[in-house]
Every structure is written in C-alpha cells, then in structure tokens.
Design a protein around this motif. Structure first.
Motif, PDB file in Angstrom:
ATOM      1  N   ARG A  28       0.837  -1.213   0.000  1.00 29.15           N
ATOM      2  CA  ARG A  28       0.000   0.000   0.000  1.00 29.15           C
ATOM      3  C   ARG A  28       0.867   1.257   0.000  1.00 29.15           C
ATOM      4  N   GLU A  29       2.005   1.177   0.693  1.00 33.49           N
ATOM      5  CA  GLU A  29       2.904   2.345   0.756  1.00 33.49           C
ATOM      6  C   GLU A  29       3.794   2.450  -0.480  1.00 33.49           C
ATOM      7  N   ARG A  30       3.610   1.509  -1.403  1.00 30.58           N
ATOM      8  CA  ARG A  30       4.420   1.452  -2.634  1.00 30.58           C
ATOM      9  C   ARG A  30       5.908   1.331  -2.327  1.00 30.58           C
ATOM     10  N   ARG A  31       6.248   0.579  -1.261  1.00 29.28           N
ATOM     11  CA  ARG A  31       7.651   0.309  -0.922  1.00 29.28           C
ATOM     12  C   ARG A  31       7.957  -1.104  -1.384  1.00 29.28           C
ATOM     13  N   SER A  32       8.354  -1.222  -2.669  1.00 28.96           N
ATOM     14  CA  SER A  32       8.462  -2.552  -3.281  1.00 28.96           C
ATOM     15  C   SER A  32       9.526  -3.410  -2.610  1.00 28.96           C
ATOM     16  N   ARG A  33      10.675  -2.817  -2.236  1.00 32.41           N
ATOM     17  CA  ARG A  33      11.732  -3.614  -1.590  1.00 32.41           C
ATOM     18  C   ARG A  33      11.204  -4.247  -0.294  1.00 32.41           C
ATOM     19  N   ALA A  34      10.525  -3.428   0.512  1.00 35.99           N
ATOM     20  CA  ALA A  34       9.996  -3.945   1.783  1.00 35.99           C
ATOM     21  C   ALA A  34       8.928  -5.006   1.522  1.00 35.99           C
ATOM     22  N   ALA A  35       8.069  -4.767   0.519  1.00 38.58           N
ATOM     23  CA  ALA A  35       6.987  -5.715   0.227  1.00 38.58           C
ATOM     24  C   ALA A  35       7.561  -7.063  -0.232  1.00 38.58           C
ATOM     25  N   ALA A 236      -0.408  20.529  14.468  1.00 36.36           N
ATOM     26  CA  ALA A 236       0.314  19.860  13.382  1.00 36.36           C
ATOM     27  C   ALA A 236      -0.641  19.563  12.239  1.00 36.36           C
ATOM     28  N   VAL A 237      -0.152  19.746  11.024  1.00 30.31           N
ATOM     29  CA  VAL A 237      -0.918  19.389   9.827  1.00 30.31           C
ATOM     30  C   VAL A 237      -0.103  18.324   9.088  1.00 30.31           C
ATOM     31  N   GLU A 238      -0.704  17.189   8.865  1.00 33.68           N
ATOM     32  CA  GLU A 238       0.026  16.074   8.236  1.00 33.68           C
ATOM     33  C   GLU A 238       0.364  16.382   6.784  1.00 33.68           C
ATOM     34  N   MET A 239       1.561  15.981   6.374  1.00 31.85           N
ATOM     35  CA  MET A 239       1.913  16.055   4.948  1.00 31.85           C
ATOM     36  C   MET A 239       1.652  14.691   4.327  1.00 31.85           C
ATOM     37  N   ASP A 240       1.147  14.719   3.096  1.00 32.07           N
ATOM     38  CA  ASP A 240       0.766  13.486   2.415  1.00 32.07           C
ATOM     39  C   ASP A 240       1.985  12.572   2.217  1.00 32.07           C
ATOM     40  N   TYR A 241       1.817  11.309   2.589  1.00 31.28           N
ATOM     41  CA  TYR A 241       2.921  10.346   2.528  1.00 31.28           C
ATOM     42  C   TYR A 241       3.463  10.223   1.097  1.00 31.28           C
ATOM     43  N   ASP A 242       2.562  10.069   0.116  1.00 28.59           N
ATOM     44  CA  ASP A 242       3.015   9.863  -1.264  1.00 28.59           C
ATOM     45  C   ASP A 242       3.790  11.071  -1.782  1.00 28.59           C
ATOM     46  N   ALA A 243       3.330  12.270  -1.399  1.00 27.78           N
ATOM     47  CA  ALA A 243       4.031  13.483  -1.861  1.00 27.78           C
ATOM     48  C   ALA A 243       5.427  13.540  -1.247  1.00 27.78           C
ATOM     49  N   VAL A 244       5.529  13.220   0.033  1.00 28.93           N
ATOM     50  CA  VAL A 244       6.837  13.262   0.705  1.00 28.93           C
ATOM     51  C   VAL A 244       7.778  12.220   0.097  1.00 28.93           C
ATOM     52  N   GLU A 245       7.199  11.107  -0.337  1.00 32.29           N
ATOM     53  CA  GLU A 245       8.016  10.050  -0.951  1.00 32.29           C
ATOM     54  C   GLU A 245       8.698  10.513  -2.239  1.00 32.29           C
ATOM     55  N   THR A 246       8.194  11.578  -2.853  1.00 29.72           N
ATOM     56  CA  THR A 246       8.801  12.053  -4.103  1.00 29.72           C
ATOM     57  C   THR A 246      10.011  12.958  -3.848  1.00 29.72           C
ATOM     58  N   ALA A 247      10.286  13.280  -2.596  1.00 34.23           N
ATOM     59  CA  ALA A 247      11.392  14.187  -2.263  1.00 34.23           C
ATOM     60  C   ALA A 247      12.688  13.710  -2.921  1.00 34.23           C
ATOM     61  N   GLY A 390      15.924  23.517  -6.535  1.00 33.19           N
ATOM     62  CA  GLY A 390      14.751  24.378  -6.785  1.00 33.19           C
ATOM     63  C   GLY A 390      13.516  23.965  -6.012  1.00 33.19           C
ATOM     64  N   THR A 391      13.706  23.071  -5.012  1.00 31.43           N
ATOM     65  CA  THR A 391      12.586  22.661  -4.148  1.00 31.43           C
ATOM     66  C   THR A 391      13.040  22.765  -2.690  1.00 31.43           C
ATOM     67  N   ASP A 392      12.150  22.382  -1.767  1.00 29.27           N
ATOM     68  CA  ASP A 392      12.603  22.408  -0.362  1.00 29.27           C
ATOM     69  C   ASP A 392      13.081  21.015   0.074  1.00 29.27           C
ATOM     70  N   CYS A 393      13.542  20.217  -0.876  1.00 27.39           N
ATOM     71  CA  CYS A 393      14.230  18.925  -0.666  1.00 27.39           C
ATOM     72  C   CYS A 393      13.368  17.922   0.106  1.00 27.39           C
ATOM     73  N   GLY A 394      13.424  17.920   1.410  1.00 23.40           N
ATOM     74  CA  GLY A 394      12.586  17.011   2.210  1.00 23.40           C
ATOM     75  C   GLY A 394      13.090  15.586   2.292  1.00 23.40           C
ATOM     76  N   LEU A 395      14.327  15.326   1.792  1.00 24.83           N
ATOM     77  CA  LEU A 395      14.842  13.948   1.842  1.00 24.83           C
ATOM     78  C   LEU A 395      14.952  13.436   3.282  1.00 24.83           C
ATOM     79  N   CYS A 396      15.324  14.325   4.201  1.00 29.41           N
ATOM     80  CA  CYS A 396      15.489  13.891   5.597  1.00 29.41           C
ATOM     81  C   CYS A 396      14.146  13.457   6.181  1.00 29.41           C
ATOM     82  N   MET A 397      13.097  14.188   5.800  1.00 29.30           N
ATOM     83  CA  MET A 397      11.753  13.848   6.270  1.00 29.30           C
ATOM     84  C   MET A 397      11.320  12.501   5.679  1.00 29.30           C
TER      85      MET A 397
END
Ligand code: SF4
Ligand code: SF4
Length: 444
Positions: A28-35, A236-247, A390-397
């Motif tokens: 569901r989280e589209r984490r193929s390695r883990a799946a 706190a306002v949650e950030m969408d998991y799928d969007a954060v995954e694109t960081a 050109g983005t706010d990165c977010g890889l650490c998140m």
C-alpha cells in the motif's frame, strides 16, 4: 496433537501473519523492496516452521526452542530498558534574532541598506550568503527540478500566504468573556481539529522561543519583537505520505506549500475567534510572520520531540508535518511535554544525516547551543541544496523511520522503540534491511 505442537503452530501463524501484514502495508505504501522482502519472510517462515513441525511432530520437545526464542525476542523488544530522559528544550538561555535565520539572510540583496546594515553587524555570514545568492532562488528557472507551470503555481501559493501575513493580529472585542480554563481548553482544541489540524497541544509560551528582532515579513525589519502572551496553541498538519516520498522533487514542495497555506488559514481563523472573545491572540504563519520558533514551542505543547533532523517528530505523523501556532492570553490549561524515545533513537539512527545530500545534518553528538544540547544543523548547506534543486528537498523527512504511516505494524515497532534501547537497535537494523540504508546518491 499435543499442547506443544498446537502452541508451536499458533506462534508460527502469528509470525507469518505479522510479516503478511507488513507485506500488505508495504505494498500500500508502494515500498516494493519492503513488500518483496516481507513476502520472502512469509515463505521462508512457513517453510522453516512447517519443516520443523513435520520433523519433530512425533517427539515435539525440540519445538520448544523456536517458541522460547520468539518469546524472548518479543520480551526484549518491549521490555523497558536503557531509555533516557529527553533533554528539555525549555532550558534555553538566549533568544534567536530572526534577522540571522537563513530564510531572512537569503533575502538581503546586495546594494540595499538592509544588506549593508546586516553584514556590518554579522560580517562572518557575508561570504557564505553571497555564494548562496549566486544560485537561482527556490522555484525559479535554473533549479534542477524547475517546471515552469508547476513551480509558478507553487509560488502563487506562497504569494497567497504572503498576502495573509497582515491578518495575523488585530483588535480584541472590548469585553473579555469570563471563561473556565478547562472548558475553554477543550473547546479550543476541538476548534483547531475542526478547522483541519491533525493534532493540537497547548504550552506555556517560553519567552526564549520568541525571536528577538523582526527579520522577515511585513513588520519593520530589525524592530524588537515583544510578545508576552502566556500560552501557545500549537498544531500539526500532516503532509501526504506519497508526496513526501517524491522528495526532493517538486510534489514535495507542492505539498509543503499546500500545508503551509492550510496552517496559515487555521491559525488566522483561530486567532480571530479568540480576539472576538476579548483576548489578545496572534497567528504565526509562514512566509513569514513567525514571531516564535515553532519546533520547541510545539514540543513544549506536548506535540512531539525535536529530533536530529531539527524538526518536530510527532508520535503518529513522524516528521511528515507542518506546524502552526497561535499565541494568546486566553486562560487555558497547558499540556506537558511528551517523550517517546526520539532523542535516544536519533543518537543511533542517523539515517537523515546519512541521506542528506548537503551534509547539513550532523552525524556526531549533540552540542550545547544557547544553553541546550541539540544537534547543530548547517542550515546554509541545506538551503544551498534547496537552490540547487529548486525545491525544499525534504529527503530527511522522507527517510526518517518515524515518517512511515501509522499502520498497525509501524505502531508496534514504535511501541518497542519507546520502551527499549534494544528495540531501537533492532528497528534501525530492520529499517535499513527493508527500506535501504542509503536511498539517495544525490549531492550538491
Ligand atoms: S532538507 Fe535536504 S538538504 Fe536540508 S537537511 Fe534535509 S535532507 Fe539535508
Ligand atoms: S532519520 Fe533517524 S536520526 Fe534522523 S530525525 Fe529521524 S529518527 Fe532521528
């Protein structure tokens, strides 16, 4: 079938169920390695468990060994051991000048009075800031992931927030309503959740978390900031998991902008409602009308702990959030700070530091800054990388193990992390195996 055989099969079924659920969650989280790895674990466990069962069905005593091993591992995982108290951020001894914040510094343009004045005051930052300003600003042509229409649309969202910065404060109603602090606290929290926040807490406003001087926004630059409000309502306002995954690509900054806008709307509306009751209230919103430092304020309000990453880490949302706050004198009952093992976990995890393309997050120990032990971030390097991409990165998140969605399996792991140092070590090992240790080779 003996009792021992039955117990053996039940334990095996529970283990397979756990890995089966993990496989579903990961799919569901589209984490193929883990799946894939979780499916392999199910197959291996079924084969090994049934193989042992068939081999020892008639003389089942050796089946005790795997049962005892599983029970011991489970006990060790959840047994409270080795967790230390987090370092309270409330001990801080000095206020931060907002003019020194990286987002303020990158706005100083060469040739302007502000530029001359600032670098006379802080010559040590001039060289590094000038180097930064040579790169295109965030969401402008030249950034690695710039896209004319999408980047422009995100800038529109930030422009909308900028226009809202003048609505953060205003006059109060002439009469102050008489309020019961307990009832009002419950009402305010409900209001914040109804307005769209995912969690809310109330803290005493520590004056050391109020910036000393204005560095950004519509108020006069350099003016001393006076905010003597007693309380901070932080949410706190949650950030969408799928969007954060694109960081670090554009969807993550799209999501940041959308959630900053949402947080701004919530805080402005809440502050207006409080002022209508006759009490002063000031919203603190992005782009930039913050008078306060949100992560420690939110930690004091019991929303989470500040991690190595420098963000607030929430027990359910992890680092995948944006914060908002309203400061006020409305009589309220403050919450207490919470602890769920983040600072201990961060000491050994270091995944954000390993994956930070600009090496802005330290891999070493905490150092004392303004009277508090914390991990010193190299914000200049972080923002430099933002301009490169050109983005706010977010890889650490994205890589932070706490950012996994709050599913049953992840919550079970978090329950162990909260209690046991051994569980923390096992979880980090598990996170590396199932999700990868280094997920990006990207650098400046
Ligand atoms: S946002 Fe990116 S560059 Fe900045 S600290 Fe996080 S990973 Fe590093
Ligand atoms: S990635 Fe690890 S070290 Fe970094 S903030 Fe998250 S838990 Fe802490």
């Amino acid at each position: 079938m003996t009792f021992l055989c039955g117990l053996y099969l039940v334990v095996g079924a529970i283990i397979c169920l756990f890995f089966g659920m993990f496989a579903v969650t990961s799919t569901r989280e589209r984490r193929s390695r883990a799946a894939i790895l979780a499916c392999c674990m199910v197959i291996v466990m079924v084969a090994a468990w049934l193989g042992l069962y068939l081999a020892y069905e008639s003389q089942p005593l050796p089946l005790m060994i795997p049962i005892v091993a599983v029970v011991l591992i489970t006990l060790v995982f959840f047994f409270p051991i080795g967790i230390r108290k987090p370092v309270p951020c409330a001990k801080v001894t000095e206020r931060v000048d907002e003019r020194d914040v990286m987002f303020a510094r990158e706005e100083y343009e060469a040739g302007t009075d502000k530029y001359e004045q600032y670098y006379r005051m802080r010559p040590e930052f001039k060289q590094v800031d000038d180097r930064l300003r040579k790169l295109p600003p965030l969401l402008h042509p030249g950034g690695r992931y710039y896209d004319a229409s999408r980047s422009e649309s995100i800038r529109d969202t930030f422009r909308t927030i900028s226009r809202m910065t003048v609505q953060v404060d205003g006059p109060c109603a002439a009469q102050s309503a008489i309020v019961d602090p307990d009832a009002m606290t419950a009402r305010i929290k409900n209001t914040v959740l109804e307005l769209g926040a995912d969690d809310v807490g109330i803290g005493p406003l520590n004056p050391q978390f109020v910036y000393s001087h204005v560095g950004r926004g519509p108020e006069p630059w350099g003016r001393p900031i006076v905010n003597t409000h007693k309380y901070a309502i932080a949410f706190a306002v949650e950030m969408d998991y799928d969007a954060v995954e694109t960081a670090p690509k554009l969807p993550t900054v799209e999501e940041s902008a959308a959630k900053y806008l949402k947080a701004a709307k919530i805080s402005i509306e809440l502050a207006e409602r409080i002022r209508a009751m006759g009490y002063p209230a000031r919203a603190h919103i992005s782009d930039s009308n913050y008078q306060i430092m949100l992560p420690p304020v939110a930690a004091d309000a019991g929303l989470g702990e500040v991690g190595r990453i420098g963000y607030l880490i929430h027990p359910r949302l992890g680092a995948r959030l944006r914060l908002g706050a309203v400061t006020t004198d409305l009589p309220l009952v403050p919450d207490k700070p919470i602890s769920f093992g983040v600072q201990d976990f961060c000491e050994i995890c270091k995944k954000c530091a390993t994956n930070c393309p600009s090496a802005a997050i330290p891999k070493g120990d905490r150092t004392v800054q303004r009277g508090v032990e914390k991990w010193p971030l190299a914000v200049e390097q972080c923002v430099y990388y933002w301009r490169v991409v050109g983005t706010d990165c977010g890889l650490c998140m994205k890589v932070c193990p706490y950012s996994h969605p709050p599913t049953f399996v992840h919550n079970l792991v978090r329950a162990g992390i909260k209690r046991s140092r051994i569980a923390q070590r096992l979880s980090i090992w598990g996170d590396d195996v199932f999700y990868g240790w280094k997920i990006t080779r990207d650098t400046i």
